[in-house]
Enzyme design. Structure first.
Site, PDB file in Angstrom:
ATOM      1  CD1 TRP A 154      46.589  24.355  39.256  1.00  0.00           C
ATOM      2  CD2 TRP A 154      44.400  24.061  39.630  1.00  0.00           C
ATOM      3  NE1 TRP A 154      46.448  23.840  40.514  1.00  0.00           N
ATOM      4  CE2 TRP A 154      45.117  23.648  40.775  1.00  0.00           C
ATOM      5  CE3 TRP A 154      43.008  23.971  39.651  1.00  0.00           C
ATOM      6  CZ2 TRP A 154      44.484  23.146  41.917  1.00  0.00           C
ATOM      7  CZ3 TRP A 154      42.384  23.474  40.772  1.00  0.00           C
ATOM      8  CH2 TRP A 154      43.119  23.069  41.890  1.00  0.00           C
ATOM      9  CG  ASP A 235      39.315  28.310  39.151  1.00  0.00           C
ATOM     10  OD1 ASP A 235      39.064  28.764  40.293  1.00  0.00           O
ATOM     11  OD2 ASP A 235      40.217  27.472  38.943  1.00  0.00           O
ATOM     12  CE  LYS A 271      45.268  30.325  45.392  1.00  0.00           C
ATOM     13  NZ  LYS A 271      44.965  28.885  45.318  1.00  0.00           N
TER      14      LYS A 271
END
Ligand code: PLA
Length: 424
Positions: A154, A235, A271
């Site tokens: 990312w 993460d 999310k």
């Protein structure tokens, strides 16, 4: 302020040769580029075509292409409203009950660190904020270490660490020729990193590739990190989104902890709870003793206080209301599974329609990759053609957010992808 007052008063007293008063402070500021991910939404919003599709940012959309508010969130919302809560400041570390539930969700209720109070958890401004706290904390207390991130990763990972003053390098991860994991490169590079480096791992549903190590491969990575004395930062932005099961998706994190790693953990509830704009996340550091955990927490507070003082409470209250209630938690589980299943179904549909529209490419990676994203293998030029000719928007690295696909637009997308990849 002081300077302008001085100049103005000089003019008043009629002095000669004074500098011209000017408000033009920012003449040297150049226009910077848009963010590679969030810039895609800006381009999409400008497009007036009715057939436009946004496959850029990873934000879940329902079958009608609309943002999805989870039923359990609506119920929690109602409960909070009815409880007539106040709007006082949270402590610097955020809502304590939320922090506890967040850590339990990721690490499991049996986690020794939680039971023995060997963990420091603070609420964060979603996953990005958790990473930023992590990076700033490492800059203070793991001075001189380099952070290793997967290639690719990312994009914000690189920037977050660089902004915090931590050198960033990458380890091999993706093999474009197989559209799968390059485990050899990954293990070699992590082995070759200087002892005690910071290794960032995506807990599940790797962004942007959708490729995760197998259980066996995770075991080996854990072993290598142990042998090399590396510090591991997970993460964890997609718990529940990869497999539909929050426990399955937590397997790698929990395995590392079982293996004896005192990891650090960044969580996002954007999310999996559909709480994107509420900016709710958590940052945890696992330590050797309760005393260490308290010391670490005290330093996290010192770091947070001058940044934003204390976090917003609403998202924490929502997640807390859900996770402390068995019924709402079960409802959340089935809803997160519903989102994951819809994504899996869209992957299959996309491949089916690509074949129907004559594409002879091997698109099997669309269904083998997991989570919100698929790393299609489309070139930047093909991505540009999709935007310019078909009003389909994605990041230029060829990543598509599967969550933006639905049964109404999937065939149109497949047709366009088949067309732009036809001759190569
Ligand atoms: N970590 C990873 C791996 C992510 O993909 C994202 C979000 C975050 C952390 C941070 O999310 P949060 O701050 O919203 O909790 N990545 C998104 C959005 C979904 C973005 O780029 O901001 C993406 O489209 O890649």
């Amino acid at each position: 302020m002081i300077r302008s007052a001085r100049l103005i008063s000089s003019v008043k007293f009629g002095q000669k040769n004074i500098r011209q008063f000017s408000t033009n402070w920012w003449a040297n500021v150049q226009k910077g580029p848009e963010d590679p991910i969030l810039g895609v939404s800006i381009a999409y919003n400008k497009d007036t075509s009715p057939s436009k599709i946004n496959l850029g940012v990873g934000a879940y959309r329902d079958e009608n292409g609309k943002p999805y508010v989870l039923e359990c969130v609506k119920k929690a919302d109602k409960k909070i409203y009815e409880a007539n809560v106040d709007h006082e400041y949270a402590p610097i570390v955020g809502v304590a009950a939320f922090n506890q539930l967040a850590a339990q969700l990721a690490l499991g209720e049996d986690c020794k660190h939680i039971k023995e109070k060997r963990i420091a958890t603070v609420q964060s401004i979603s996953g990005t904020g958790a990473l930023r706290i992590a990076a700033d904390f490492f800059a203070r207390f793991l001075k001189g270490k380099t952070a290793y991130v997967p290639n690719p990763t990312w994009g914000n990972h690189n920037v977050i660490f660089a902004d915090a003053g931590i050198p960033v390098k990458s380890y091999g991860y993706y093999n474009p020729s197989t559209c799968g994991l390059n485990f050899d490169a990954m293990s070699k590079d992590i082995t070759a990193a200087p002892e005690g480096s910071i290794i960032l791992l995506h807990a599940c549903a790797h962004n942007p590739t959708g490729v995760d190590p197998t259980t066996e491969q995770w075991k080996k990575i854990s072993q290598i990190c142990k042998e090399r004395g590396h510090f591991v930062l997970f993460d964890f932005a997609y718990q529940g989104f990869a497999s539909g099961s929050p426990e399955k998706d937590a397997a790698a994190v929990r395995m590392f902890v079982e293996d004896g790693h005192n990891i650090a953990l960044c969580q996002s509830f954007a999310k999996n709870f559909g709480l994107y704009g509420e900016r709710i996340g958590a940052f945890s550091i696992l330590t050797e003793s309760p005393e260490q955990a308290l010391n670490v927490e005290s330093q996290l507070k010192i770091l947070i206080r001058p940044m934003y003082s204390n976090p917003p409470v609403y998202g924490a209250r929502l997640v807390q209301a859900i996770l402390k209630d068995k019924e709402l938690t079960n409802e959340w589980r089935s809803e997160v599974k519903g989102m994951a299943d819809r994504i899996i179904n869209m992957r299959e549909q996309l491949v089916k329609y690509l074949k129907k529209h004559g594409s002879t490419r091997d698109w099997s990676h669309i269904t083998t990759q997991i989570g919100m994203f698929c790393f299609t293998g489309l070139t930047p030029e093909q991505v540009d053609r999709l935007a310019n000719e078909y009003h389909i928007y994605l990041t230029r690295n060829g990543r598509i957010s599967i969550a933006g696909i639905n049964s109404t637009n999937v065939e149109y997308l497949a047709k366009a992808m088949a067309a732009v990849t036809k001759d190569n």
